[in-house]
Each structure stands twice: as C-alpha cells, then as structure tokens.
Design an enzyme around this catalytic site. Structure first.
Site, short mmCIF file in Angstrom:
data_model
loop_
_atom_site.label_atom_id
_atom_site.label_comp_id
_atom_site.label_asym_id
_atom_site.label_seq_id
_atom_site.Cartn_x
_atom_site.Cartn_y
_atom_site.Cartn_z
N ALA A 18 70.25 -15.37 12.54
CA ALA A 18 69.05 -16.02 13.08
C ALA A 18 68.23 -15.02 13.90
O ALA A 18 67.05 -14.81 13.64
CB ALA A 18 69.43 -17.23 13.93
N ALA A 19 68.88 -14.39 14.87
CA ALA A 19 68.15 -13.50 15.79
C ALA A 19 67.60 -12.27 15.07
O ALA A 19 66.47 -11.85 15.33
CB ALA A 19 69.07 -13.08 16.94
N SER A 46 69.19 -15.06 7.06
CA SER A 46 68.30 -16.11 7.55
C SER A 46 68.64 -17.48 7.00
O SER A 46 67.93 -18.05 6.19
CB SER A 46 66.85 -15.74 7.16
OG SER A 46 65.96 -16.61 7.80
N CYS A 50 73.73 -24.16 11.51
CA CYS A 50 73.86 -25.46 12.18
C CYS A 50 73.82 -26.61 11.18
O CYS A 50 74.24 -27.73 11.50
CB CYS A 50 72.74 -25.66 13.19
SG CYS A 50 72.67 -24.38 14.44
N ASP A 293 73.56 -14.31 19.44
CA ASP A 293 74.89 -14.72 19.89
C ASP A 293 75.75 -13.57 20.40
O ASP A 293 76.71 -13.80 21.13
CB ASP A 293 75.63 -15.40 18.73
CG ASP A 293 75.10 -16.80 18.45
OD1 ASP A 293 74.18 -17.24 19.16
OD2 ASP A 293 75.62 -17.45 17.52
N ASN A 315 66.85 -17.63 18.18
CA ASN A 315 65.50 -17.51 17.64
C ASN A 315 64.50 -17.07 18.71
O ASN A 315 63.66 -16.20 18.47
CB ASN A 315 65.06 -18.86 17.06
CG ASN A 315 65.48 -18.99 15.60
OD1 ASN A 315 64.84 -18.42 14.73
ND2 ASN A 315 66.56 -19.71 15.36
N TYR A 436 54.36 -44.44 27.61
CA TYR A 436 55.13 -45.69 27.51
C TYR A 436 54.49 -46.68 26.55
O TYR A 436 53.29 -46.93 26.60
CB TYR A 436 55.26 -46.37 28.88
CG TYR A 436 55.64 -47.83 28.76
CD1 TYR A 436 56.87 -48.20 28.20
CD2 TYR A 436 54.76 -48.85 29.12
CE1 TYR A 436 57.21 -49.52 28.02
CE2 TYR A 436 55.10 -50.18 28.96
CZ TYR A 436 56.33 -50.52 28.41
OH TYR A 436 56.65 -51.83 28.22
#
Lengths: 463, 463
Positions: A18-19, A46, A50, A293, A315, A436
């Site tokens: 990812a990084a 890439s 997850c 990581d 990321n 709301y």
C-alpha cells in the site's frame, strides 16, 4: 537534514503493498520527470489486503477485485515495476540495493538517489512446537494466503484460529458464514483484547450469543504444540493441556515489521523493531525514507513513539513521504490507532487510547459508557450502540473512544478522531453542531450525550 | 448582566416543543429544588416534529411514537405542565406572563422569577390570494398537522407542494411512497435550493430520474392564487399563469419565529425577527431567556448573527440555558447549520456555509467536488457519494461541505462539522486518522481525497 530538491534522480521503492505504490503514484504526480522503480517480492502490487477476509467469506467472488492498480497501470504512468524481486541488502554508503530475482536466483545491484523502504509487515508466528512442520497452518497477509485459506475451507468442517483481533474476528465471520465449526485459542480474558475488558466482554457476548453453537472459545490459554501426520496437523495442545482438533489452523496473532534489511544496514529502529523515522518519514540515514507498516509511528494522544500499522495510515504516509521527497514540506501529525471491524451486523471500533492504556500512562481518567439507539427510536432502522469515552480529567481532553453495536458506532468514532487530533475539550464538544434527522441520528446524538455525562462527572468530580 | 444563583425561585417556560422541555428537564436535574412551570398552547409537549414526515409516509404507524415525554412524566419529575395555555403578553416589569386558557378563554397572570421563552417557530405562509379560504391547504409543524395530512392522503390522488426544502423533500418521499402524483412549485432554479446550484441540480436529477413519472416540477415560479369551491381548493395559479390542479396542498416554504410576544414586550429582536440572545441565551431584558427556534443564533463560520432553527440545536440550547440559569457557566459556541435529510436511499446533507454564501460574504474560496464510492468498491454495499468542499483560500480553513448520494455522505459531513468548529486547516486534515475497514470506508476516505485535492489547488493556486 539534507533536503532533496533536484529530482531528475532515481527513486527506488522496496515494497508494493500500500505505502510503496502510494509513494510512487503521488511522487510521479508531484514530479513527472522523476525516475521511479518499485520492487516487490510478491507476484502483485497495490492490492487491498484488508479485503481478504471478505474474499474468503465469498462476499467478493474474485480475488482480482482486490487489485487496486496493476503493474501495467504503474508502467503506463512511467513507474517501473519489478515483481518477484526480493531486496536482500541495502548498501547505504554506495546507495545500492541488492535484489534477488526470485524466478532465477540472479542478484541485481540497483543504484538509488533516494530509497524508500516500504517493506510492510508479516504475520507474527508464536513459538509453537512443530509450527513449521505442517502445510495446513495458514496466516493471512498476502493475496495467495487468501486463496489458500479459501481452498482449505472447501475440504474442512472445523478450523482453529490462533488469536482473535481484527483479522481474527473477520475470519471468524467468514468461517461461520461458510458453515465451519471454529475453535478460537485466545491468550486473553476475552476476544478483541485491544479494547478495554468491559467492551471486549460485550463483543464476545454478542459473538457467542449469535454463533456460540459453532464456536469453541479457549480464552486465557495459548497453543504450545501442533500434532498430526502426513504434513497435516489435526490437533493443537494448549499450555493447560487442552487438546483442540480441527482440519486446519489460521494463526492471526499479530504482525511484525519487515525491518531486518534496514536494521542490517545500520538504520535506527524503534518500538517493536519498526524502522525509526522522523515526521517527514526520513530514516536515520540520509537519502533513505521508510513508510507504511515497516516504520515507527508517533501517537497523537500520548506523544510517544508507537507501532500501530494500519492500511489507511500506510496510504497517508506514502502520500506525505512523496511530498517530502519532492518538496520537503509535509509534516505528518501521527496516528490515533483509529480502527474498525465488524462481526456480521455488529461493529467494533475505536480511536485514541483505551482506559487501560491511559491508566498505564499515568493519566487521571474519567470514563463513561452509554448505550443508546443510533437514530430516532421510532425509525425502523434504529439500532443500539455503546460508546465508551475516556477523558483526561486534568486537561478535560478526550483521550479515546470505543464503539460497539449493531448501530452506527463508526460514525461517532470517526467524529471523535478529529476532536482528539485537535485536542478538543469536552466543554467545547457540548455545542457540537451535527447533522440531525430521524433516519440518521437522535436530536441529541449519543456521542453528545456521552460527552454531557462526562462533563457533569468532571464538574462534580465524580469518578 | 445579572447572575441568578439563588434558585428556589420559580422558572416559567413558554413552549413545550423541544427547547422548552429540554430546559425544564436539565434545570430540574441541575437544581431539584427549583419550581418549574411549563406552558404550551398545544395539546402535547416534548415531541419529535422531525418524525412527522415518516409518520405520514407510514414508516411510523402510530403518532404516539413521536412523543418523547408525556406531561405526566414531567409532573413526576416535579415540573408542572399546562397544556392549551397560550401566552398572550409578557409584563416584564412586574415579571408576569398573561396566559389564555384555550379551553375556557380564561386569562391567568403568572408570576416568574425567571422566564424562558421557547415559543418556537411556525410555517411561513406566502402571500397567496385565497390562501386562508380553503380547508385543504396544510402546513406541517405540529402533531395534529401530521394527522390532517395523513388523512388527506387517503382521499387524494394528487397533491401540490409549495416549496421544496428539507421538509418538502421528506413529504415528497411520503407522497410518492403513498402512490400520489405530486406537483412541486419551487421558486428556485432547482429543488433543495439551500445547497449550491451544482449540488441541488444533482439532487433534483436523482429525484426526477427515480420518480419523475409521478412528479410535475414547476421551478422558477411561485403560487399567486388558490381557486376552488366548497372550502376545497383544486387549482393553483402561478405567477406565469400555470394552472396546477390537485386534491390538496401542503405549504412548506420555510418558517418564521414565534417572537411577537417578545417583541411586544420590548425585547430586542434580530435576524428574521428572531429574539436576540447572548451566548448564555439571556435576552436583552433581565431575568428573561430565550431558547430554540424562536431565538437568534451565532454562526460559527461567519461569526455573524443568523437564524438557523433546527431541532438538534434547540435541544442543545435548552440544555445550555438551563446550566446558565442554574449556575451561569455555559457559553454556547453557535451553529454551523449542519443538516441532513434523505429522499428514499439518497442522502442530502451539509454543514457550514455554501460557496454562494461564502462568495456573498467576500471570501476568496477554493472548492472541489469529488464523486467516490463510500467504502471499498469491491464490497457489495459500496455506494456513491459526492462531496463538495468549500475552503477559504486565505486562512486555508474549511468553510463548509455539502454531501449527497446513495452512500454514507452524512458521516463525512458530521466529521467536517467538528473540523469547522475547531477552525482546522486543510493541511492539518491531511493526516486525519479515521477508522478504516472495507465495509466502512476506503483506505483513503473520500473526504480526505477531497481535502487532498483542495490542498493541491491551494498550493498550486488553482481556482
């Protein structure tokens, strides 16, 4: 620190998860003339690791859907991608990385002007006897791990999970959904032990109430030996002599950083052996950056170094490092450990630090836990959430929040994340103007309700 | 300003909607010895008016579900409730309110030590010829309005909405769901005109694509005359001579504050005739407070007085006013105008100011609009959201955000709300640590993606 402005030089990136890809893509946008080479020991770059539990569960039919960008896409943007190339040595004085081409065993020396280490992390394998002797013990990190586990399910009736954190609970859902009986060996009082005990107890209760018939939970113990034959383990012995039988095993007992290559090159390491970086992701040695990581983080709440490796952080770090390599002006704030997962319809999420962590760090904490409906009670979609708020009674700042339930706890945890980043005091929070309408929240949002209670406790000095 | 600490005195509250009951309940908790009397001209107190469209739609079967607290509940907590009592005069020198008992016509003079005006607002009735001559022209504000409209649906095939803002779009859903053909007369370029044109155009496109067969949209015009017979109107003539026929009409063209009684008593009024208050909800005259829809607000972004009456704000104001009456230490931050609504599965929400408002106020704005999936694209529940971010190019602070789509835009708008309250710059936002997992968001949240684009535009001075 040296500032690298002249950017017709070559940037070499080790890692394609990812990084690394994020650094490459952003850097190319920042400076199209830059030469970028990205090396990975895997077959893909890439991809969304997850998403693997949902591939295993069959929510995602094809593993290709987890690919974010193909090597060809990177090449089209002028980023050279080298698959199946394992970095084996960094020669920092000569600005070279030695790679082994895994297909041929050939060695390559690659010169860099700037090096980015994005080697990620790998599953932590506990010291269990015979753990390496069987081929039906899996971990879940790479795409191919997902394929192996999905195949293993087809021939299995039972599975054992060693560990039960975020990945564990997602795999638990996948296995239950696929009709397996699941053993969980968890060396904590409750599953999801990164939460405070009072919260993880509730998570466990929900899981066991829903699917307890198909889950055998072995808390407060750990695996000490695998037994089996013909390269298959069918039995795990725990430290208290429990014998747990199943068709295959997945170890999800945490991860460790892939920092050896950096350490061997003499780069400074930090918490949990992760690679030390400053707020610009520069390592301790000139011209070498580390992201994702594999590198150390700064915790926004505790202001201490930590190692909280998460995909969303990777990321952001990649993007920030790229900006720094191009122009050196991106200061990364740090991490909160904001995280979310779910067990079927039940969300579990947190941000900041827990009550346990806060007490260990010496904070004088006030907490409150509220259980409320997440939207107007008369709406059919209303569901329950429990929010636990942890506040520093001295500064009156929020230190963390944990959210669980079948309702939308995650929205509230996301909202608190930005409050924590900005050191918002509970008193400022009271007037928070949130959108709301009955299908979305309550006139006084459960989060504000919890904050109000905390404020009253603070004012009346109630613990 | 006088500070009222001695609280065995009597607090009289005029109004029983949201702010009045909230003030009463909180004040009683703050000081159980206080004498509280709450007067309303309605038959009910403490109900959720925001739920009425869903009652009309039949999502909520019984109107009783909208009652938050009964008069008996208030009485049990020692708060006296007087239903069907209309306040007709405030005698501020003698600290008296004159009420008319609507059931008998009897007048009562009620002494107060502290008065809280929570008279709310009422529908704005445009100056349309014959608007008062027919009994099938409705507005939606009180519980009984909801019952009347729900009954009207039963005998109708067609309905005309005069105006189409938040309540209009919710009623549109209710009518379409109930099989009616709906005319919409809307004196703006698009429906939902409180959004910027580029956003309200998209909202309108979604609505018309989904249900255009059953909606006749009359934009850029307004009703000038009702026609009909036997106390029923069946035709509306617009300013350009359009003749619009339907079985009944609902006017939802905004609201006006019930501030006349305050104005007649000589209290200072402000924007849109709302009652002026300071940040403690004290009016211009000692011992009189005002809260909720009847009182003026302070806008957090513009730092100007405004009138943005919303149910969630009313609740917060009631709570804050009660604290001030009891101990005088609650400073209200103000409002952002955070609001949300939906048309079936399509969410529309905003916080802060629009691009149009920002430009009127002289800001040099930079905006970006991104359309992204709200969670990992490979998850089956992924849906699209569009976020428009408005940033002040000088301060680099976020001024507002608008979110639309079938995905979870509202979470992002809630998150930005707290960022705006804390004057967070886009640069600080980049590292925002939000919870991430594929069922909840994307590795780089659409919000962060939008912020990143804005940051690049700012840095490169792109408009």
């Amino acid at each position: 620190m040296h500032i690298y402005k002249r950017m017709t030089e070559k940037v070499v990136i080790i890692g394609g998860g990812a990084a690394g890809p994020k650094t490459a893509a952003k850097l190319k946008r920042e400076n199209p003339n830059i030469i970028i080479e990205m090396y990975t020991d895997e077959q893909n770059v890439s991809y969304s690791a997850c998403g693997l539990p949902y591939y295993i569960e069959n929510i995602i039919p094809n593993i290709e859907e987890l690919l974010v960008r193909s090597p060809e896409e990177f090449e089209r943007h002028g980023i050279k991608v080298f698959l199946r190339h394992k970095a084996i040595k960094i020669d920092k004085r000569n600005q070279m990385v030695v790679f082994e081409k895994l297909t041929t065993g050939e060695k390559l020396e690659v010169y860099y002007d700037i090096l980015v280490i994005a080697t990620g992390a790998r599953p932590y394998i506990p010291d269990i006897e015979n753990v390496n002797d069987f081929n039906n013990i899996y971990t879940l990190r790479k795409l191919e791990d997902g394929v192996l586990i999905k195949n293993a399910i087809k021939k299995a009736d039972t599975v054992t999970l060693v560990g039960c954190g975020y990945i564990g609970i997602e795999l638990l859902e996948a296995f239950i959904k696929n009709g397996l009986k699941v053993n969980v060996i968890n060396n904590h009082k409750y599953i999801m032990a990164m939460f405070d005990d009072d919260i993880s107890r509730q998570i466990q209760e929900y899981v066991m109430k829903k699917d307890g018939n198909n889950i055998n939970l072995y808390n407060n113990q750990y695996a000490v030996r695998f037994e089996g034959e013909n390269e298959k383990t069918n039995k795990i012995i725990t430290n208290i002599g429990e014998e747990i039988e199943s068709d295959f095993t997945v170890i999800c007992a945490g991860i460790v950083p892939n920092s050896e290559i950096a350490k061997e090159a003499g780069l400074k390491t930090g918490v949990s052996n992760s690679i030390w970086v400053n707020s610009h992701f520069a390592t301790s040695y000139p011209k070498i950056y580390a992201v994702g990581d594999c590198c150390e983080k700064m915790h926004i709440v505790t202001k201490k170094h930590c190692w909280l490796p998460l995909g969303s952080t990777a990321n952001k770090e990649g993007r920030c490092a790229a900006i720094n390599i191009a122009s050196n002006n991106c200061d990364f704030a740090g991490v909160l450990g904001a995280a979310v997962s779910r067990y079927f319809d039940y969300t579990v999420c947190m941000t900041g630090i827990t009550e346990r962590e806060a007490k260990e760090l010496g904070y004088d904490v006030i907490t409150t836990t509220v259980t409320k409906e997440d939207r107007a009670g008369y709406m059919p979609e209303a569901a329950t959430i429990t929010l636990k708020i942890i506040v520093d009674s001295k500064s009156r700042e929020i230190l963390g929040v944990q959210g669980i339930g079948t309702g939308d706890a995650e929205k509230r945890v996301a909202t608190v994340s930005i409050a924590i980043m900005n050191a918002v005091k509970v008193d400022e929070f009271m007037g928070l103007d949130l959108p709301y309408a009955p299908p979305f929240s309550t006139a006084i949002d459960p989060l504000l309700n919890a904050i109000n209670i905390i404020q009253e406790k603070l004012d009346k000095n109630i613990k």
